[in-house]
Design a protein around this motif. Sequence first.
Motif, PDB file in Angstrom:
ATOM      1  N   SER A 131       0.808  -1.220   0.000  1.00  0.00           N
ATOM      2  CA  SER A 131       0.000   0.000   0.000  1.00  0.00           C
ATOM      3  C   SER A 131       0.840   1.269   0.000  1.00  0.00           C
ATOM      4  CB  SER A 131      -0.930   0.001   1.224  1.00  0.00           C
ATOM      5  OG  SER A 131      -1.761  -1.136   1.231  1.00  0.00           O
ATOM      6  N   ALA A 132       2.076   1.185   0.478  1.00  0.00           N
ATOM      7  CA  ALA A 132       2.921   2.375   0.577  1.00  0.00           C
ATOM      8  C   ALA A 132       3.982   2.438  -0.521  1.00  0.00           C
ATOM      9  CB  ALA A 132       3.599   2.419   1.952  1.00  0.00           C
ATOM     10  N   ARG A 133       4.441   1.269  -1.013  1.00  0.00           N
ATOM     11  CA  ARG A 133       5.620   1.274  -1.878  1.00  0.00           C
ATOM     12  C   ARG A 133       5.362   0.898  -3.332  1.00  0.00           C
ATOM     13  NH1 ARG A 133       9.706  -2.546   0.987  1.00  0.00           N
ATOM     14  NH2 ARG A 133       7.763  -3.695   1.438  1.00  0.00           N
ATOM     15  N   GLU A 154      -1.306   4.365  -1.246  1.00  0.00           N
ATOM     16  CA  GLU A 154      -1.335   5.685  -0.622  1.00  0.00           C
ATOM     17  C   GLU A 154      -0.935   6.772  -1.620  1.00  0.00           C
ATOM     18  OE1 GLU A 154       1.180   5.516   2.798  1.00  0.00           O
ATOM     19  OE2 GLU A 154       0.083   3.851   3.707  1.00  0.00           O
ATOM     20  N   SER A 192       2.101  -2.270   6.811  1.00  0.00           N
ATOM     21  CA  SER A 192       2.033  -1.487   5.569  1.00  0.00           C
ATOM     22  C   SER A 192       0.905  -1.937   4.650  1.00  0.00           C
ATOM     23  CB  SER A 192       3.363  -1.568   4.813  1.00  0.00           C
ATOM     24  OG  SER A 192       3.644  -2.909   4.446  1.00  0.00           O
ATOM     25  N   ARG A 194      -2.774  -2.184   3.987  1.00  0.00           N
ATOM     26  CA  ARG A 194      -3.959  -1.536   4.552  1.00  0.00           C
ATOM     27  C   ARG A 194      -5.129  -2.489   4.730  1.00  0.00           C
ATOM     28  NH1 ARG A 194      -2.712   1.928   7.699  1.00  0.00           N
ATOM     29  NH2 ARG A 194      -4.966   1.905   8.017  1.00  0.00           N
TER      30      ARG A 194
END
Length: 337
Positions: A131-133, A154, A192, A194
Amino acid sequence: MASSTRPTIMDVARAAGVSSATVSRVINGAPTVDKQLRSRVEEAVAATGYVPNALGRSLRRGGTSQIAVVAPDAANPYFTQIISEVERIARGQAHSVTVAHTEEDLQLEQQCFAQLVGRQVSGVLLVPVDSARTDISVLTSAGIPVVLVDRDIEGAETDLVATDNLDAGRQAARHLYERGFRKPAVIAGPESLRTTEDRALGFLSAWQAAGGEITTDAVHRGDLHVESGRKLVQALAGGETDCLYVTNNRMSAGAFEALRGRTDAPALLATDDDLWTRLVTPSVSVVVQPVRATSRAAARMLGQRMANPEEEPSTTLLRSKIIERESTARGTGSVGA
């Protein structure tokens, strides 16, 4: 414009001083584009040597095309159901489907994206690795529409179809609390991610709202695979835990395996209604994600995005439901029985 790589729609947009959406509209023959803007885009296409995606144009004009489904785990029944449903929908619309698996690996995910750009797919349904990378710029720079399925990214300005995971966690907490359990543990994935994180957070908030005592120490993190679910539950043996909520399907299977045969086994609430959850003894209660509705909504959204690339991105959240079976029923719910 000289370039060592194949020019993208973003290169054309920069050269023409317009948005990528405007370039897309010109390429696809939209009649509402200002003549001066159209001329600038056409000149930029010629200058950059950009070759439009013929497959994408054919979809918008009613012909056949190729879409891709990119999923992180080939062995996960939830993702195979999504792929199967999307393929069924695509066949009904005379479109072909390419399937790629990233194996939860960011580097492999980027390789898949590059390959899809090379194949000039018309659109991508993506379950991102992280979700972040996860970075989808390789796809979006090539003008390929992306619809996220199941997991968000994100800051990404793109469409999303997913389960309302906070609500799923809240449902799980209420289900267990209302049946008299008071000492829960939650098996979640990496912070990380979600999907599982929101399920855990939803559980914690609803448990506290119901009057139960719980802290973040009740959340135990695995890697989404069977073995981590097994090991985490084995580590809880001998404690005071009287119920378990497992936030993904494969860790649920590992949790059941670790609990089976234990005389002190807590109640088990799993995620997703896999075949095994109905066939084992005791049968396993589950929080069921609406996989068919998710697949249909995602495929429909991708078609809309390819036809109208300039529209604002939208988010669709679908509600889970709980199927109660023996594993959370007081008196009959011991997995170890």
